[in-house]
Design a protein around this motif. Sequence first.
Motif, PDB file in Angstrom:
ATOM      1  N   LEU A 166       0.819  -1.215   0.000  1.00  0.00           N
ATOM      2  CA  LEU A 166       0.000   0.000   0.000  1.00  0.00           C
ATOM      3  C   LEU A 166       0.851   1.263   0.000  1.00  0.00           C
ATOM      4  N   THR A 167       2.000   1.228   0.662  1.00  0.00           N
ATOM      5  CA  THR A 167       2.877   2.404   0.722  1.00  0.00           C
ATOM      6  C   THR A 167       4.158   2.202  -0.069  1.00  0.00           C
ATOM      7  N   SER A 168       4.144   1.280  -1.021  1.00  0.00           N
ATOM      8  CA  SER A 168       5.350   0.990  -1.801  1.00  0.00           C
ATOM      9  C   SER A 168       5.602   2.069  -2.845  1.00  0.00           C
ATOM     10  N   ARG A 169       6.804   2.047  -3.404  1.00  0.00           N
ATOM     11  CA  ARG A 169       7.176   3.040  -4.411  1.00  0.00           C
ATOM     12  C   ARG A 169       6.361   2.864  -5.681  1.00  0.00           C
ATOM     13  N   ASN A 170       6.021   1.635  -6.041  1.00  0.00           N
ATOM     14  CA  ASN A 170       5.220   1.433  -7.256  1.00  0.00           C
ATOM     15  C   ASN A 170       3.875   2.137  -7.152  1.00  0.00           C
ATOM     16  N   VAL A 171       3.240   2.003  -5.996  1.00  0.00           N
ATOM     17  CA  VAL A 171       1.941   2.648  -5.800  1.00  0.00           C
ATOM     18  C   VAL A 171       2.096   4.163  -5.808  1.00  0.00           C
ATOM     19  N   LEU A 172       3.102   4.666  -5.112  1.00  0.00           N
ATOM     20  CA  LEU A 172       3.286   6.117  -5.037  1.00  0.00           C
ATOM     21  C   LEU A 172       3.670   6.695  -6.397  1.00  0.00           C
ATOM     22  N   ARG A 173       4.467   5.970  -7.178  1.00  0.00           N
ATOM     23  CA  ARG A 173       4.797   6.461  -8.526  1.00  0.00           C
ATOM     24  C   ARG A 173       3.545   6.555  -9.389  1.00  0.00           C
ATOM     25  N   GLN A 174       2.650   5.587  -9.250  1.00  0.00           N
ATOM     26  CA  GLN A 174       1.410   5.638 -10.021  1.00  0.00           C
ATOM     27  C   GLN A 174       0.565   6.833  -9.589  1.00  0.00           C
ATOM     28  N   VAL A 175       0.545   7.137  -8.300  1.00  0.00           N
ATOM     29  CA  VAL A 175      -0.194   8.305  -7.806  1.00  0.00           C
ATOM     30  C   VAL A 175       0.414   9.584  -8.367  1.00  0.00           C
ATOM     31  N   ILE A 176       1.738   9.657  -8.384  1.00  0.00           N
ATOM     32  CA  ILE A 176       2.409  10.839  -8.939  1.00  0.00           C
ATOM     33  C   ILE A 176       2.052  11.020 -10.400  1.00  0.00           C
ATOM     34  N   SER A 177       1.996   9.907 -11.136  1.00  0.00           N
ATOM     35  CA  SER A 177       1.640   9.991 -12.557  1.00  0.00           C
ATOM     36  C   SER A 177       0.176  10.357 -12.745  1.00  0.00           C
ATOM     37  N   ASP A 178      -0.713   9.789 -11.936  1.00  0.00           N
ATOM     38  CA  ASP A 178      -2.149  10.051 -12.106  1.00  0.00           C
ATOM     39  C   ASP A 178      -2.498  11.509 -11.776  1.00  0.00           C
ATOM     40  N   LEU A 179      -1.923  12.038 -10.703  1.00  0.00           N
ATOM     41  CA  LEU A 179      -2.255  13.395 -10.261  1.00  0.00           C
ATOM     42  C   LEU A 179      -1.269  14.444 -10.767  1.00  0.00           C
ATOM     43  N   ASP A 180      -0.257  14.028 -11.547  1.00  0.00           N
ATOM     44  CA  ASP A 180       0.726  14.962 -12.122  1.00  0.00           C
ATOM     45  C   ASP A 180       1.348  15.815 -11.014  1.00  0.00           C
ATOM     46  N   LEU A 181       1.842  15.131  -9.988  1.00  0.00           N
ATOM     47  CA  LEU A 181       2.392  15.835  -8.830  1.00  0.00           C
ATOM     48  C   LEU A 181       3.742  16.491  -9.118  1.00  0.00           C
ATOM     49  N   THR A 182       4.404  16.099 -10.210  1.00  0.00           N
ATOM     50  CA  THR A 182       5.676  16.739 -10.537  1.00  0.00           C
ATOM     51  C   THR A 182       5.497  18.191 -10.965  1.00  0.00           C
TER      52      THR A 182
END
Length: 539
Positions: A166-182
Amino acid sequence: MYRPKEPETRQPDAGQASPGRSPASLLDLIGHPRTEQGAETYRRLAVPETRGNTPEVDNATEEQAPDSRRASIQNRLNAQLRSLRELGPADILLWLQQRLLLVIVATILGVCAAVAYGLTATPRYTVYTDLIIDPQNLNVVSDDVFASNPEREAQLLEVESRLRVLTSRNVLRQVISDLDLTEDPEFVKPGLLEPLFRIFSPATSLQDRELGVLRQLSERVDARREERSFVVVLSVWSEEPDKAVRLSESIVRAFEAELFESAATSAGRIAAGLNERLDELRAAVTAAEEKVEAFRRENDLQATAGELANSRISSLVDTQVVEAQQRLIQADARYAQMQAAVANGQAATAAVFESPAMTTLRGSYNVLRQQIGSMERTYGSRHPRLIALRSEEAALENAITDEARRILQSARTDTEQAKAALEELRSTAEDGRTTVYGNNDAQVRLRELEREARAKATVYETFLARTTQITERQQIDTTNVRVISPAVPPKSKSWPPRTIIMAAGGAAAGAALGIILALGLGLWGHLWRASSGLGRRFA
């Protein structure tokens, strides 16, 4: 007020204590440097004279100097330890009383710092999402690829493993991509010196920005499992309440997608391995079946409806032998009856002689016999017409006898033919039985080859069906994750606390720091005075 200690009347040797008392400091031995005698002794020990001294005296002075320094240090330490043992609560209260202003100033500074931080710190809004992670997946097929363990400890370990996902990097990277957090200013904040750094270094790449955002996001996300349950609480904080909700929902979606992708990847890896094995099994089955057919051709073991052709032919020949035996018996019996009828002169009346000619001759003979009998009763036995009829009767009897002999000869021929046919069929049956015996021996090896081929075919079919099932299993999401309490925007910020709480905390921290400083300064002064030989004397 503190007073220096009076010098002793009798000066002991340097580095030695007076008899009958504990070791004192170096000042006790040589006197206080502010007195005339003490100053003279202090100068003599510290800077020995060289003029007018003999070499022996200089050497003795040099040897005694290190011993004096070591004795001085030891005496200082002893005095400090002695003074520490004499400390009590009154000393601590005195130190605090003397430095009360320092404690008050530290408390005021702590309150100001806490209030300033509370007013200027970036607010945090934390949202919570409750999920049930059932370790037993949905039972779509009876023999799923992933078996579930009914033991409680194993299920809890499975939940803990998924909690880590749930808190892994794969999940967080997908969240960054979905919400365009960069591109989100909250996660990509320029530093104060960043414009200066950009002059001397190239712009930050997308990968570096993503890594920085990943680090920030991992610090904002936390997940824990409720004790003795499969309920997992996901907490996420952000500077905006709505954004915190969006982050939490995106993490849950990415988590479910990651579990499905992980299961699909595992199933795909198994299917790929089975497909590689299927090629080998397919080749093995084909080779085994070709070996069976080649053995059939070599040993003439062609089968129809599960029965070998040679066995069927042998069975037919045996049936024909039985029928030939019956025909021979019937022919022999008919031939014997004909011989007996001819020998007894009953050829004309014996029913065994059957033929169209015999039937015609018998009809003519019976009519002629009726005419002769009628004329004898009417004209007597010497009538000329009767003589002619009797001549015709003799001719018909001879014709019947000839026909009987011809039928007898035909029956003999039939009997001989039946006997020859029987012998031929018996020879054929014997050859067939020899072939069948050889085929039976060959069938033992044939059955072994067929069993081997069937076993390989069964394994191949099992693998083929399993591969097809696993391939279809990749398209089905069987993970059992449910959101029982979705995230909602919080009413208040989770950090920093309210101003009054921050002020109280700052006051407590400042007061604690002031007390520590006051006690530290008091202890330091006490140790310094003890090492200087001032002792604890009050005016």
